[in-house]
Each structure stands twice: as C-alpha cells, then as structure tokens.
Design a protein around this motif. Structure first.
Motif, short mmCIF file in Angstrom:
data_model
loop_
_atom_site.label_atom_id
_atom_site.label_comp_id
_atom_site.label_asym_id
_atom_site.label_seq_id
_atom_site.Cartn_x
_atom_site.Cartn_y
_atom_site.Cartn_z
N TYR A 68 0.82 -1.21 0.00
CA TYR A 68 0.00 0.00 0.00
C TYR A 68 0.86 1.26 0.00
O TYR A 68 0.45 2.29 -0.53
N ALA A 69 2.03 1.18 0.59
CA ALA A 69 2.89 2.36 0.76
C ALA A 69 3.76 2.67 -0.46
O ALA A 69 4.46 3.69 -0.45
N VAL A 70 3.72 1.85 -1.48
CA VAL A 70 4.60 2.08 -2.64
C VAL A 70 4.40 3.49 -3.21
O VAL A 70 5.36 4.16 -3.57
N SER A 71 3.17 3.95 -3.27
CA SER A 71 2.92 5.29 -3.83
C SER A 71 3.45 6.41 -2.94
O SER A 71 3.61 7.54 -3.39
N ALA A 72 3.74 6.10 -1.69
CA ALA A 72 4.26 7.09 -0.73
C ALA A 72 5.56 6.60 -0.11
O ALA A 72 5.84 6.84 1.06
N TRP A 73 6.38 5.91 -0.89
CA TRP A 73 7.57 5.24 -0.38
C TRP A 73 8.53 6.17 0.35
O TRP A 73 9.19 5.76 1.29
N ARG A 74 8.60 7.43 -0.05
CA ARG A 74 9.52 8.38 0.60
C ARG A 74 9.10 8.67 2.05
O ARG A 74 9.92 9.08 2.86
N GLU A 75 7.83 8.46 2.35
CA GLU A 75 7.27 8.84 3.65
C GLU A 75 7.25 7.70 4.65
O GLU A 75 6.69 7.87 5.73
#
Length: 146
Positions: A68-75
């Motif tokens: 789920y976090a791939v789209s927000a990986w930097r965070e």
C-alpha cells in the motif's frame, strides 16, 4: 472492454517484449522488480498492471502495508536503501521528460552493480511499455470475486 488484443494481432512483437520481460525476471530480485513495476504502473495509471504487480507482491509474502505504501515510499521506513534507489530511478525514468538527475543515478549506482543497474533500466523501460499497451488498449484487471 479491451480495444485490441496485441498478443493476437502482433504476436511476434508481443513475444519479443515478453522475452525481454522474462530475461529481466531471471536477473533481478523478484520483490524489487515487482515494486518497480508497481510504482511505474501507478504513475502511468495502468489498472491491469497495478493489480497484477500488487497481487504478485502479495503472493511473495510482502506485507500488505508495504504494498500500500509504494505510492508514498519516501514517507515510510518500509523500504531498503536499494529499494528506495530503484523507486526513485523508476519515477525519473517513467517521467523521462526531466531526465534522470545525477544524484538519483549515483544513488542507484551505489546500490547496484553495473549489470544490475543495466537490468533495472531495462526493467523500468519494459514496464513502461507494458503500461502503455495496457492503458492504450483499455486492458483491465480481472473482476473481483465474491
């Protein structure tokens, strides 16, 4: 509804892309490869490929929170340094109009051998081609069951 079945209409070309994809699959870590494919597919809006690579990651046992976090990986702290380097490179190659900056390239080069980096660039280029095939032909994921 799918506009065109390229695998049937241009089977030689389709097989050539599939062979390149198979080569990449033999040479890169499968989790890393599917993370890259998922991120490019998200950026390109390819529903079929997002579904395929998220599902592949699930089958590999990757925690769903990480998927789920791939789209927000930097965070998040869910990704290794190498995964972060690959995801950054994926984003810049996918949005190629701005090129790949030296810092992103160097980070990737610090985390991968030259051969791995070459295969990673091929992988990113290939998933972008698959995404363009999927989006332009309206390829959609299989229906949900239940």
């Amino acid at each position: 509804m799918t506009r065109l079945a390229i695998n049937q209409t241009a089977p030689e070309g389709y097989r050539a892309v599939a062979q390149l994809d198979a080569y990449i699959g033999k040479n890169l870590d499968h989790e890393l490869l599917d993370l890259v494919k998922l991120r490019a597919s998200q950026l390109n809006g390819c529903a079929f490929c997002v579904d395929l690579h998220a599902t592949d990651l699930e089958k590999q046992g990757v925690p769903t929170r990480k998927i789920y976090a791939v789209s927000a990986w930097r965070e998040t702290t869910f990704f290794t340094e190498a995964e972060r380097a690959a995801l950054a490179l994926t984003e810049q190659i996918t949005a190629i109009s701005g090129g790949v900056d030296d810092a992103t390239w160097q980070t990737a080069a610090d985390n991968f051998s030259e051969r791995e980096l070459a295969d990673l660039v091929l992988a990113i280029g290939t998933i972008n081609l698959w995404n363009r095939i999927g989006v332009s032909t309206h390829l959609s994921p299989p229906a949900l069951k239940g």
